[in-house]
Design an enzyme around this catalytic site. Sequence first.
Site, PDB file in Angstrom:
ATOM      1  N   ARG A  67       0.832  -1.198   0.000  1.00 50.74           N
ATOM      2  CA  ARG A  67       0.000   0.000   0.000  1.00 50.74           C
ATOM      3  C   ARG A  67       0.863   1.243   0.000  1.00 50.74           C
ATOM      4  NH1 ARG A  67      -2.537   0.540   4.733  1.00 50.74           N
ATOM      5  NH2 ARG A  67      -3.928   2.096   3.875  1.00 50.74           N
ATOM      6  N   LYS A 135       3.419  -7.220  12.309  1.00 52.24           N
ATOM      7  CA  LYS A 135       2.583  -7.437  11.115  1.00 52.24           C
ATOM      8  C   LYS A 135       2.823  -8.828  10.545  1.00 52.24           C
ATOM      9  CE  LYS A 135       1.697  -5.347   6.587  1.00 52.24           C
ATOM     10  NZ  LYS A 135       1.586  -4.072   5.867  1.00 52.24           N
ATOM     11  N   ARG A 263      -0.606   5.211  13.222  1.00 50.42           N
ATOM     12  CA  ARG A 263       0.433   4.586  14.048  1.00 50.42           C
ATOM     13  C   ARG A 263       0.107   4.847  15.508  1.00 50.42           C
ATOM     14  NH1 ARG A 263       3.466   3.276  10.276  1.00 50.42           N
ATOM     15  NH2 ARG A 263       4.083   4.652   8.616  1.00 50.42           N
TER      16      ARG A 263
HETATM   17  C1  BTN Z   1       0.745  -3.852   2.354  1.00 53.85           C
HETATM   18  O1  BTN Z   1       0.743  -4.297   3.495  1.00 53.85           O
HETATM   19  O2  BTN Z   1       1.296  -2.767   2.092  1.00 53.85           O
HETATM   20  C2  BTN Z   1       0.078  -4.642   1.271  1.00 53.85           C
HETATM   21  C3  BTN Z   1       0.930  -5.775   0.811  1.00 53.85           C
HETATM   22  C4  BTN Z   1       0.268  -6.609  -0.263  1.00 53.85           C
HETATM   23  C5  BTN Z   1       1.190  -7.656  -0.815  1.00 53.85           C
HETATM   24  C6  BTN Z   1       0.500  -8.574  -1.782  1.00 53.85           C
HETATM   25  S1  BTN Z   1       1.510  -9.952  -2.214  1.00 53.85           S
HETATM   26  C7  BTN Z   1       0.407 -10.394  -3.480  1.00 53.85           C
HETATM   27  C8  BTN Z   1      -0.028  -9.105  -4.136  1.00 53.85           C
HETATM   28  N1  BTN Z   1       0.922  -8.712  -5.149  1.00 53.85           N
HETATM   29  C9  BTN Z   1       1.548  -7.579  -4.847  1.00 53.85           C
HETATM   30  O3  BTN Z   1       2.425  -7.021  -5.543  1.00 53.85           O
HETATM   31  N2  BTN Z   1       1.116  -7.127  -3.682  1.00 53.85           N
HETATM   32  C10 BTN Z   1       0.088  -7.965  -3.120  1.00 53.85           C
END
Ligand code: BTN
Length: 273
Positions: A67, A135, A263
Site C-alpha cells: 500500500r 505485522k 500509528r
Molecule cells: C501492504 O501491506 O502494504 C500490502 C501488501 C500486499 C502484498 C501482496 S503480495 C500479493 C499481491 N501482489 C503484490 O504485488 N502485492 C500484493
Amino acid sequence: MTGMGATTIQWQAEAIWEAVSPSLPTFSVEILPEIDSTNTELMRRARAGQLEPVLLVAERQSAGRGRLGRTWASGEATGTQPGGALPSLTFSLGLTLAPVDWSGLSLAVGLSVVESLHPDLKLKWPNDVWLQDRKLAGILIETASVGELRYAVIGVGINILPRDGQGLSTVPAALCELLPGIDAPAALARVASNLVRAVRQFETQGFAPLRADFHARDLLYGRELVCSDGVSGMARGVDAAGALLLHTPGGLKKITSAEVSVRPVPHPAANQP
Ligand code: BTN
C-alpha cells in the site's frame, strides 16, 4: 481449471476450484513460479480486457507492491526450514464487482483472512493483519474500470516462515508461530474460497453486517493514535461504512482509508531515560 507453470510445490488448486466454481462458473486458479507482482499482472490483464474471475498465485514475486506505493518483499526465510518451503504466500484474486458502495471492502477482505487463519490474529485498520504487535500479512486492493465494469484486484501477502526484518521497523510475524508446520499451500487452502465468498457477500450486503465482527478483531480499539495528517485521538472502532472513528479533543472524527496511515502514539514511559 488451472494454468500452471513448472512448480514442484503441491498446491491444492483443484480443491479451491471445486469449492468456488459452482457459484462462479468461469473461475480459474493459476499458479506461477515467478512474476513481477500478482496485482500488477491482473491489472495488466484487466486493462487488456481479460475480466474473468481468477485466483493468481505466485511462488515468487520480483516486484511485489504494498500500500501507499511501498514495496512488498516476500523475504528470505531464516533458521532451519524444510528445503524449498516458501517463506510467504502471495496471491491476488481478480473479479468484476458491482457493490452499491465500495467503502469497507478492504476491511471485509482483512476480516475474511484473519477469520480463515487463526482466532489470535487482529486487524490494524484498515486491513493489515497483525499478531500481537507485529505485522503478519498485508492486503493491497486495486480496481480497473473497463467500460461499464469495474474489476477488483485483491492482493494478499502472508508471512508463513520467520524472516529477517531488514529495513522494517519491527520484525514481521509469521503464521508458523501460531500454526506450527503450516506451509503456503495449506494457508492458501484455508483462505482462498472463504475470501471469494466474503467478497461476493460484500458485493450484495456491504460492510455494515460485518462491523461487530471487525470490532472483535480490532487491534486499535481504545488505543491512542496519531494519523499521518496530524489528527490524533483514541480509536473507537469503525462506522457502518468502515471509516475509522477517532475520539479527538474536537469531537468524534471519521477517518477514511484514503486519507491517513495510522500509528500508535509511543507510550510516554518509552521516552523516559
Ligand atoms: C501492504 O501491506 O502494504 C500490502 C501488501 C500486499 C502484498 C501482496 S503480495 C500479493 C499481491 N501482489 C503484490 O504485488 N502485492 C500484493
